[in-house]
Each structure stands twice: as C-alpha cells, then as structure tokens.
Scaffold this active site. Sequence first.
Site, mmCIF file in Angstrom:
data_model
loop_
_atom_site.group_PDB
_atom_site.id
_atom_site.type_symbol
_atom_site.label_atom_id
_atom_site.label_comp_id
_atom_site.label_asym_id
_atom_site.label_seq_id
_atom_site.Cartn_x
_atom_site.Cartn_y
_atom_site.Cartn_z
ATOM 1 N N LYS A 153 -9.686 3.476 8.732
ATOM 2 C CA LYS A 153 -8.751 2.368 8.536
ATOM 3 C C LYS A 153 -7.345 2.742 8.976
ATOM 4 O O LYS A 153 -6.685 2.002 9.705
ATOM 5 C CB LYS A 153 -8.733 1.956 7.066
ATOM 6 C CG LYS A 153 -7.550 1.070 6.656
ATOM 7 C CD LYS A 153 -7.464 0.959 5.148
ATOM 8 C CE LYS A 153 -6.192 0.240 4.717
ATOM 9 N NZ LYS A 153 -4.971 1.051 4.893
ATOM 10 N N ASN A 154 -6.872 3.892 8.520
ATOM 11 C CA ASN A 154 -5.484 4.263 8.792
ATOM 12 C C ASN A 154 -5.226 4.522 10.274
ATOM 13 O O ASN A 154 -4.092 4.367 10.741
ATOM 14 C CB ASN A 154 -5.092 5.491 7.973
ATOM 15 C CG ASN A 154 -4.980 5.170 6.483
ATOM 16 O OD1 ASN A 154 -4.690 4.031 6.110
ATOM 17 N ND2 ASN A 154 -5.218 6.157 5.642
ATOM 18 N N CYS B 97 -0.629 -2.479 -0.694
ATOM 19 C CA CYS B 97 -0.795 -2.038 -2.074
ATOM 20 C C CYS B 97 0.555 -1.708 -2.688
ATOM 21 O O CYS B 97 1.422 -1.118 -2.048
ATOM 22 C CB CYS B 97 -1.701 -0.799 -2.137
ATOM 23 S SG CYS B 97 -3.406 -1.130 -1.682
ATOM 24 N N ARG C 22 8.231 1.908 -1.053
ATOM 25 C CA ARG C 22 7.847 2.283 0.311
ATOM 26 C C ARG C 22 9.050 2.055 1.229
ATOM 27 O O ARG C 22 9.072 1.115 2.013
ATOM 28 C CB ARG C 22 6.660 1.442 0.791
ATOM 29 C CG ARG C 22 5.381 1.687 0.021
ATOM 30 C CD ARG C 22 4.312 0.720 0.533
ATOM 31 N NE ARG C 22 3.056 0.888 -0.170
ATOM 32 C CZ ARG C 22 2.075 1.677 0.224
ATOM 33 N NH1 ARG C 22 2.216 2.401 1.293
ATOM 34 N NH2 ARG C 22 0.955 1.751 -0.461
ATOM 35 N N ASP D 61 -4.728 9.511 -1.047
ATOM 36 C CA ASP D 61 -5.652 8.376 -1.008
ATOM 37 C C ASP D 61 -7.014 8.686 -1.616
ATOM 38 O O ASP D 61 -7.844 7.783 -1.774
ATOM 39 C CB ASP D 61 -5.833 7.886 0.436
ATOM 40 C CG ASP D 61 -4.709 6.961 0.873
ATOM 41 O OD1 ASP D 61 -3.835 6.649 0.046
ATOM 42 O OD2 ASP D 61 -4.702 6.541 2.051
ATOM 43 N N ARG E 155 -10.052 -4.504 1.655
ATOM 44 C CA ARG E 155 -9.038 -4.193 2.673
ATOM 45 C C ARG E 155 -9.402 -2.929 3.437
ATOM 46 O O ARG E 155 -8.997 -2.764 4.592
ATOM 47 C CB ARG E 155 -7.667 -3.979 2.008
ATOM 48 C CG ARG E 155 -6.904 -5.238 1.636
ATOM 49 C CD ARG E 155 -5.490 -4.877 1.202
ATOM 50 N NE ARG E 155 -4.892 -3.956 2.172
ATOM 51 C CZ ARG E 155 -4.241 -2.840 1.847
ATOM 52 N NH1 ARG E 155 -4.121 -2.482 0.590
ATOM 53 N NH2 ARG E 155 -3.715 -2.077 2.794
#
Length: 430
Positions: A22-23, A117, A122, A308, A400
């Site tokens: 995903k990242n 999230c 951030r 994560d 997600r």
Amino acid sequence: MNKFVVNGGKPLNGEVTISGAKNAAVAIIPGVILCDEPCRIENIPNISDVALIGTILKEMGAIVKRVNKSTLDIDPRHIRTHEATTDLVRGMRASYYLLGALLGRYGKAKVLLPGGCNFGVRPIDQHLKGFEALGCDHEILDGAIDIKCREGKLKGNNIYLDVVSVGTTINLMLAAVKAEGLTVIENCAKEPHVVDLANFLNSMGADVRGAGTDVIKIRGVEYLHGVTYSIIPDQIEAGTYMAAAAATRGRVTVKNITPKHLDSITAKLREIGCDIEEFDEAVTVDARGKNLTRCNIKTMPHPGFPTDCQPQFVAMLTSCNGTSIINENVWDNRYQYISELQRMDAKISVEGRLAIIEGGTPLKPAQVKATDLRAGAAMIIAALTADGTTVISNIHFIERGYEEVVEKFQQLGADIKKVYDPEGELAESV
C-alpha cells in the site's frame, strides 16, 4: 454500516499470499504524473486508498484503466491542471504526494490538506521546508496548500531533514526528479517503499542514487519514458498475518514477500518463542503448542520495528505470558485503540509513549471498533484469539489498506464474515 463478525478461538493454518505494498502504491501512482508517456503499474493492492488516488488522477485528466485486479494503465499526458482540490483528496494522507509530483511537472501545485488515519499530528512543515530549498514559496488558502516556484522551475539544492520522515523523503524525491541540477537529501527515511519509488523513477530514466541510505542524490532529467513496473510486496500486511498466526497458536506460510523487509518482525516472533522458517519469497510462522512469552518493542524508522505493526503485535502479546512493554517512538497518539482492547478485558495500561501489557489472560468477545487502519487489523487479531463472537465496526479503515482481508483470513480457517448492519442490531447480540 458494514461490520466484521468474528468467531474466535481457532488456530490459523495454511498459506496466504501477500498483495502489493500500500505505502509504495500510493507514492508510485502519483509519481506517474511526472512521466511523459503512459505507464503500466503491476502488483497493485486492490484497496480503497488505491482506488481513491486513481479517481483523483482521473478527475485531473489522466486516463486510468484497470487491466485486472492488480494492474493499472495510467496515461498522464492528458493532465492539464496543477490543482487537486476535490474533496476526495481529504480521504487519504498520501494525497500530499501530489504536491511533489505536480511541482515536479508544472513548477506549481495546489492540493487540499490531506486526511487519513487520525492518530497524531502529521505536520508537513518538513515538506514545505524542502520545497522552499528547491526554490518555492507557499501559502495556505481555504484549506489548500498553494506552492509556486519563484523562477518557474525547481532548482536542485542540499536539504537536511530535521527528523527522519518517509513522507518528506518521498515528496522531495518526486519534486527533485526534474529539477535543474543536483539535489542532495540528508537524514532520509530508508523504508522499502522509499527504495521502491526510487527504483520506479529510475526505470523511467530518472537519476536517483542512495535510496535505502541516509543520503539520496537526485540529478534532474528533462524526460521520463513510460514503463511497466511491479510494486514490492506489503511488509505490513505480511507482518499482520504473521502476528495473527502467533496469536492463535497456528502455523501460517506467508507467500509473495521479501524476507529481508521483515527482519525486525521475524526477530520479535522468534524472541517470544515462535519457530520461523524463511524461504526465497515466503516465511512460515509456527506457534503450534508453543508457550509464547513476553517481549519489549520500540518502534523506530526502518530498519527498526515498524510503527505500522505495533497495534497488531500489542493484540498478539495479550496472549503471551508475562509483561511486555511497547515504546511507540514514531507517533504521539497511536494508542487510541487500547480502549477497544480493554473492552475485551485486555490488561493494558498506557503511560505516555509506553504501553504495558499484562499478557496471558484470554480475551473476551465484545463489540469493538477500528480507530485507524492498523488498529483495525489488531481488532481482527484480538477477535481471533477470543473464544466467542466479536463484532468490529468502522471497517472502512481496515479496507483502506488490506486487500480481501476477509477472504484471506477465511483461507487460513478463520470464522470471519462481513455483514451489513444498518440498525446496529449486532451490537445487542454481543
């Protein structure tokens, strides 16, 4: 209104195939904006974040076609705007990669502040500091970041990151690929998806060197050609199924992985007592009949233990004998999910960045919710260990970042299903 219903108490056994990262995908897809020809991206995870970034590119004018479940054809030549101000942008944190990509292509960018999230501040001040070093000015207007090059084109420069940041490293890489001259980024993030993005850019003709080390050097080029590129496997998805195998005292082979990316995860599983067998592109976690014991974990930038995977390991450690201590060293407020585990009678206390887990007491089924993506995965793991029926809400967070999560757990023998519960009746049955 969709929820996961999990009947726990059964060990997981079998094989599971890991999807693309995903990242990496949410960085590489915006990176196609920089290309002067069409690209084909393979091994893309079929998740909502990828669908969202694809839709955003379509709205900007790109032609995006799904070849199959894991392959996208993207033609960026029809993009005619440097703005991404649709509300869709707020739906994911990684939408800020559009800043670097659009700056690299047009010398200007206007992008809504990102969402995603919510487990801590951030800030993007590091991103903006880097863009300023490349010759840009910025202002925030109506919730959007508006950045423009002072001289119409980015200029290479030396940039030192005050803190190791994956997002900043990726955004500056994207911006610098077509900048004039040499850009040197110091104190870079070393995560596998940073290296994957560099490999993707280089395959198109970019000159990016040093990805995976503290210093990345980028010499700007004028033209990037189209490529077919396959994204790396998802180390966090792999770590999730590995933690689930340990938590349920099962035996699971995780396929389509890069074992080197999982070193910090396999080290902790060995420490608590799991048998780990590594292959070229797979790893087997065997916890059958094991008396698993405590461990301490400190999350760190790569190659340290990934933040994560922290929630999934906390859920797993509730089943291990002894007191485990987690030091969350990346995000300020990633323990919001702890109260959900406490609903299941987990003995966990939080003191600042530390979570103290008194393990060895079986969890009880309950009605819980996903507070973010990885916390949602932790709820599934906790539910799989509890003897009874657990109902998990807010599952859009989980979807997600996890492709076919229900089907994959079912393949391993889990009793999990997705149900539609508009009236909230399931809550009353737990």
